[in-house]
Scaffold this motif. Structure first.
Motif, PDB file in Angstrom:
ATOM      1  N   HIS A 252      -6.957  -3.345   1.737  1.00 49.92           N
ATOM      2  CA  HIS A 252      -8.373  -3.741   1.776  1.00 49.92           C
ATOM      3  C   HIS A 252      -8.831  -4.143   0.373  1.00 49.92           C
ATOM      4  CE1 HIS A 252      -8.300  -2.316   5.765  1.00 49.92           C
ATOM      5  NE2 HIS A 252      -8.507  -1.034   5.526  1.00 49.92           N
ATOM      6  N   GLN A 253      -8.451  -3.339  -0.585  1.00 47.01           N
ATOM      7  CA  GLN A 253      -8.716  -3.652  -1.989  1.00 47.01           C
ATOM      8  C   GLN A 253      -7.381  -4.021  -2.639  1.00 47.01           C
ATOM      9  OE1 GLN A 253     -11.820  -3.806  -2.704  1.00 47.01           O
ATOM     10  NE2 GLN A 253     -12.613  -2.641  -0.958  1.00 47.01           N
ATOM     11  N   LYS A 254      -7.235  -5.271  -2.986  1.00 47.75           N
ATOM     12  CA  LYS A 254      -5.949  -5.776  -3.449  1.00 47.75           C
ATOM     13  C   LYS A 254      -5.589  -5.241  -4.837  1.00 47.75           C
ATOM     14  CE  LYS A 254      -5.283  -8.327   0.184  1.00 47.75           C
ATOM     15  NZ  LYS A 254      -4.232  -7.956   1.171  1.00 47.75           N
ATOM     16  N   LYS A 255      -4.314  -5.324  -5.129  1.00 43.20           N
ATOM     17  CA  LYS A 255      -3.800  -4.847  -6.413  1.00 43.20           C
ATOM     18  C   LYS A 255      -4.548  -5.489  -7.578  1.00 43.20           C
ATOM     19  CE  LYS A 255       0.479  -4.648  -9.128  1.00 43.20           C
ATOM     20  NZ  LYS A 255       1.918  -5.024  -9.166  1.00 43.20           N
ATOM     21  N   GLU A 256      -4.872  -6.771  -7.423  1.00 42.36           N
ATOM     22  CA  GLU A 256      -5.545  -7.510  -8.494  1.00 42.36           C
ATOM     23  C   GLU A 256      -6.932  -6.964  -8.807  1.00 42.36           C
ATOM     24  OE1 GLU A 256      -2.306  -9.601  -6.757  1.00 42.36           O
ATOM     25  OE2 GLU A 256      -4.152  -8.873  -5.795  1.00 42.36           O
ATOM     26  N   SER A 257      -7.511  -6.200  -7.871  1.00 43.15           N
ATOM     27  CA  SER A 257      -8.847  -5.636  -8.093  1.00 43.15           C
ATOM     28  C   SER A 257      -8.828  -4.472  -9.075  1.00 43.15           C
ATOM     29  CB  SER A 257      -9.439  -5.162  -6.761  1.00 43.15           C
ATOM     30  OG  SER A 257      -8.757  -4.004  -6.285  1.00 43.15           O
TER      31      SER A 257
ATOM     32  N   GLU B  11      -5.158   2.336   3.700  1.00 38.28           N
ATOM     33  CA  GLU B  11      -4.967   0.906   3.443  1.00 38.28           C
ATOM     34  C   GLU B  11      -5.990   0.352   2.455  1.00 38.28           C
ATOM     35  OE1 GLU B  11      -3.101   2.208   7.072  1.00 38.28           O
ATOM     36  OE2 GLU B  11      -5.220   2.241   6.513  1.00 38.28           O
ATOM     37  N   THR B  12      -6.998   1.160   2.108  1.00 37.08           N
ATOM     38  CA  THR B  12      -7.922   0.785   1.040  1.00 37.08           C
ATOM     39  C   THR B  12      -7.149   0.462  -0.228  1.00 37.08           C
ATOM     40  OG1 THR B  12      -9.729   2.148   1.892  1.00 37.08           O
ATOM     41  CG2 THR B  12      -9.783   1.635  -0.453  1.00 37.08           C
ATOM     42  N   ILE B  13      -6.104   1.263  -0.476  1.00 32.57           N
ATOM     43  CA  ILE B  13      -5.333   1.135  -1.710  1.00 32.57           C
ATOM     44  C   ILE B  13      -4.295   0.022  -1.561  1.00 32.57           C
ATOM     45  CG2 ILE B  13      -4.007   2.374  -3.462  1.00 32.57           C
ATOM     46  CD1 ILE B  13      -6.770   3.595  -2.854  1.00 32.57           C
TER      47      ILE B  13
ATOM     48  N   CYS C 128       0.806  -1.225   0.000  1.00 33.81           N
ATOM     49  CA  CYS C 128       0.000   0.000   0.000  1.00 33.81           C
ATOM     50  C   CYS C 128       0.834   1.268   0.000  1.00 33.81           C
ATOM     51  CB  CYS C 128      -0.939  -0.004   1.211  1.00 33.81           C
ATOM     52  SG  CYS C 128      -1.785   1.576   1.506  1.00 33.81           S
ATOM     53  N   TYR C 129       1.513   1.552   1.111  1.00 30.50           N
ATOM     54  CA  TYR C 129       2.076   2.880   1.341  1.00 30.50           C
ATOM     55  C   TYR C 129       3.041   3.338   0.243  1.00 30.50           C
ATOM     56  CZ  TYR C 129       0.187   2.186   6.069  1.00 30.50           C
ATOM     57  OH  TYR C 129      -0.631   1.947   7.143  1.00 30.50           O
ATOM     58  N   LEU C 130       4.032   2.519  -0.066  1.00 36.16           N
ATOM     59  CA  LEU C 130       5.031   2.966  -1.049  1.00 36.16           C
ATOM     60  C   LEU C 130       4.468   3.037  -2.470  1.00 36.16           C
ATOM     61  CD1 LEU C 130       8.371   1.327   0.174  1.00 36.16           C
ATOM     62  CD2 LEU C 130       7.635   3.713   0.368  1.00 36.16           C
ATOM     63  N   PRO C 131       3.776   1.992  -2.963  1.00 32.29           N
ATOM     64  CA  PRO C 131       3.241   2.120  -4.334  1.00 32.29           C
ATOM     65  C   PRO C 131       2.168   3.189  -4.463  1.00 32.29           C
ATOM     66  CG  PRO C 131       2.513   0.058  -3.300  1.00 32.29           C
ATOM     67  CD  PRO C 131       3.571   0.636  -2.419  1.00 32.29           C
ATOM     68  N   ALA C 132       1.335   3.368  -3.431  1.00 32.17           N
ATOM     69  CA  ALA C 132       0.301   4.404  -3.498  1.00 32.17           C
ATOM     70  C   ALA C 132       0.929   5.792  -3.477  1.00 32.17           C
ATOM     71  CB  ALA C 132      -0.683   4.244  -2.334  1.00 32.17           C
TER      72      ALA C 132
ATOM     73  N   PHE D 120      -5.154   0.220  -7.983  1.00 32.05           N
ATOM     74  CA  PHE D 120      -4.063   1.136  -8.310  1.00 32.05           C
ATOM     75  C   PHE D 120      -4.310   1.842  -9.646  1.00 32.05           C
ATOM     76  CE2 PHE D 120      -1.791  -1.542  -5.201  1.00 32.05           C
ATOM     77  CZ  PHE D 120      -1.245  -0.549  -4.408  1.00 32.05           C
ATOM     78  N   ASP D 121      -4.867   1.112 -10.582  1.00 33.61           N
ATOM     79  CA  ASP D 121      -5.212   1.737 -11.864  1.00 33.61           C
ATOM     80  C   ASP D 121      -6.287   2.798 -11.658  1.00 33.61           C
ATOM     81  OD1 ASP D 121      -3.421   0.144 -13.265  1.00 33.61           O
ATOM     82  OD2 ASP D 121      -4.918  -1.427 -13.624  1.00 33.61           O
ATOM     83  N   PHE D 122      -7.235   2.505 -10.782  1.00 33.23           N
ATOM     84  CA  PHE D 122      -8.291   3.470 -10.477  1.00 33.23           C
ATOM     85  C   PHE D 122      -7.687   4.746  -9.899  1.00 33.23           C
ATOM     86  CE2 PHE D 122     -11.425   5.400  -7.687  1.00 33.23           C
ATOM     87  CZ  PHE D 122     -12.579   5.399  -8.462  1.00 33.23           C
TER      88      PHE D 122
END
Length: 431
Positions: free
Chosen positions: A249-254, A244-246, A47-51, A257-259
């Motif tokens: 809670h909501q995984k990368k596969e969902s 943590e939603t990003i 979450c934290y670093l990629p977001a 991150f693109d959203f």
């Protein structure tokens, strides 16, 4: 032009280790370092670093027109420094853009606002000082733990000098009125309120990856089209959620991150919206009405009340017994006691004792180290028992030292009087 205020809460508690009855009085270290570090490293990576990387990229790509707001608790900052200092560096990079606002809150992510105003103010002051040291900003807007708010809490926040505050746009508070305006405190109207648009916020935070949801999949185009349907007179949409939603809670596969990556351009390209921070919003807009909140609200669960933290006898007993120690803790003023005092106040400890599993089980089980609320209660009370023993010992030692110091002072005073008397006697003889 209408505004969108995008805000994230950043918090992770220090989870307690399994602390047994026989540890009381023998072992004074309370934290599960392995679990805390493991969870932190997982969220940092997912979450934290990629977001943060996406946010920084989008701020630059959109020529500083994209803005975002954070509140980061002191507890999680302490863990970043210990386990992942690179996360603090990435937040500093965001701060340097001038497009990110950091809000004030309680250092310990505590429920102090409900119990003791002196403790509440002390924690807020300590947190603001830390934010200033790390990110060069003195917070101007306040965000209480879990968006907990009432008229009285708002009044106290205003008395600390804050001009604005975030809270939940609870339906039972606003009724027919929209969350998409600025409101003000009922006791001190100078405090402006930004109310969370819980429908749009929860569409991302809770429903984004729910394939049974009739609006799945959620795209940025669809999300912006919903915003475009708002009444022409409405002014600001407040999208508030856990960071943590990003990715957690909501995984990368969902596709979350693109959203996030596509959202800034999708909003700005409409030419109908701009991104704003809370400080900018309270300067630009005027409240349309007073928000009357006589009973405390939060952003938790369906009830939007305090029942997630103080909804049963276990939570009430633990909370009461912890807060009963405050005067002694202050009198001792020991750095190790103060540190544990802060960490034990985190609202998460009481959240784990929540018994509302039937309706909100998934929420309350998130990174929960306990098998049941009763395990959480027993473990916390064992820790608290040891903490009280330490406090009592130091208090007794300090009182004993105080008595001893007083006796020494009296002895010195008697000796001084003796010298004065002898001096006067000599003067009388000479006369």
């Amino acid at each position: 032009m209408k505004s969108i205020c995008l805000y994230f809460q950043v918090h992770q508690p220090l989870r307690l280790r399994r602390y047994r009855f026989f540890d009381i009085g023998n072992d004074h270290y309370y934290y599960d370092d392995f679990t805390n570090e493991s969870i932190m490293q997982k969220i940092v990576k997912e979450c934290y670093l990629p977001a943060n990387e996406i946010l920084l990229k989008q701020i630059k790509a959109n020529h500083n027109q994209f803005k975002v707001t954070f509140s980061i608790t002191g507890v999680v900052l302490d863990q970043f420094e210990q386990y992942a200092p690179e996360v603090i560096d990435s937040f500093k990079q965001l701060a340097d853009t001038g497009c990110v606002e950091f809000l004030a809150e309680t250092y310990s992510h505590s429920l102090a606002a409900l119990k003791d105003q002196d403790e509440f103010k002390a924690q807020v002051k300590a947190h603001s000082k830390r934010i200033k040291q790390l990110f060069g900003q003195k917070p101007k807007v306040f965000r209480n733990t879990e968006l907990i708010y009432s008229d009285e809490i708002g009044k106290n926040v205003a008395s600390m000098g804050y001009k604005g505050m975030l809270t939940e746009g609870a339906k039972h508070i606003l009724g027919w009125k929209s969350t998409n305006y600025l409101y003000c405190n009922a006791i001190n109207p100078k405090l402006k309120l930004l109310m969370r648009n819980y429908t749009l916020s929860d569409d991302i935070a809770f429903r984004f990856s729910e394939q049974g949801w009739n609006e799945w999949p959620l795209t940025t185009e669809k999300f912006v089209s919903w915003m475009n349907k708002m009444d022409e007179k409405e002014e600001i949409i407040n999208i508030f959620m856990d960071y943590e939603t990003i990715g957690e809670h909501q995984k990368k596969e969902s596709g979350i991150f693109d959203f996030l990556d596509n959202l800034p351009a999708a909003v700005l390209n409409t030419k109908n919206y701009k991104f704003t921070t809370p400080s900018e919003a309270i300067k630009e807009y005027q409240p349309i009405a007073v928000a009357h909140v006589p009973n405390t609200i939060s952003w938790a669960d369906e009830e939007r009340d305090l029942s997630a933290w103080l909804g049963n006898s276990l939570q009430d007993e633990a909370f009461t017994k912890l807060n009963a120690l405050r005067d002694d803790v202050l009198a001792i003023n020991d750095k190790h006691i103060n540190k544990d005092w802060n960490y034990l106040q985190s609202s998460d400890h009481f959240y784990y004792m929540c018994t509302k599993f039937f309706s909100d089980g998934d929420v309350h089980s998130y990174f929960n180290p306990y098998n049941s609320p009763y395990d959480a209660f027993i473990n916390f009370m064992n820790v608290l028992s040891d903490f009280k023993i330490r406090v009592d010992k130091l208090k007794d030692a300090k009182e004993s030292q105080s008595v001893q110091d007083e006796l020494i002072k009296k002895d010195d005073l008697i000796e001084q009087y003796k010298k004065e008397i002898n001096k006067l006697k000599k003067q009388i003889v000479q006369e």
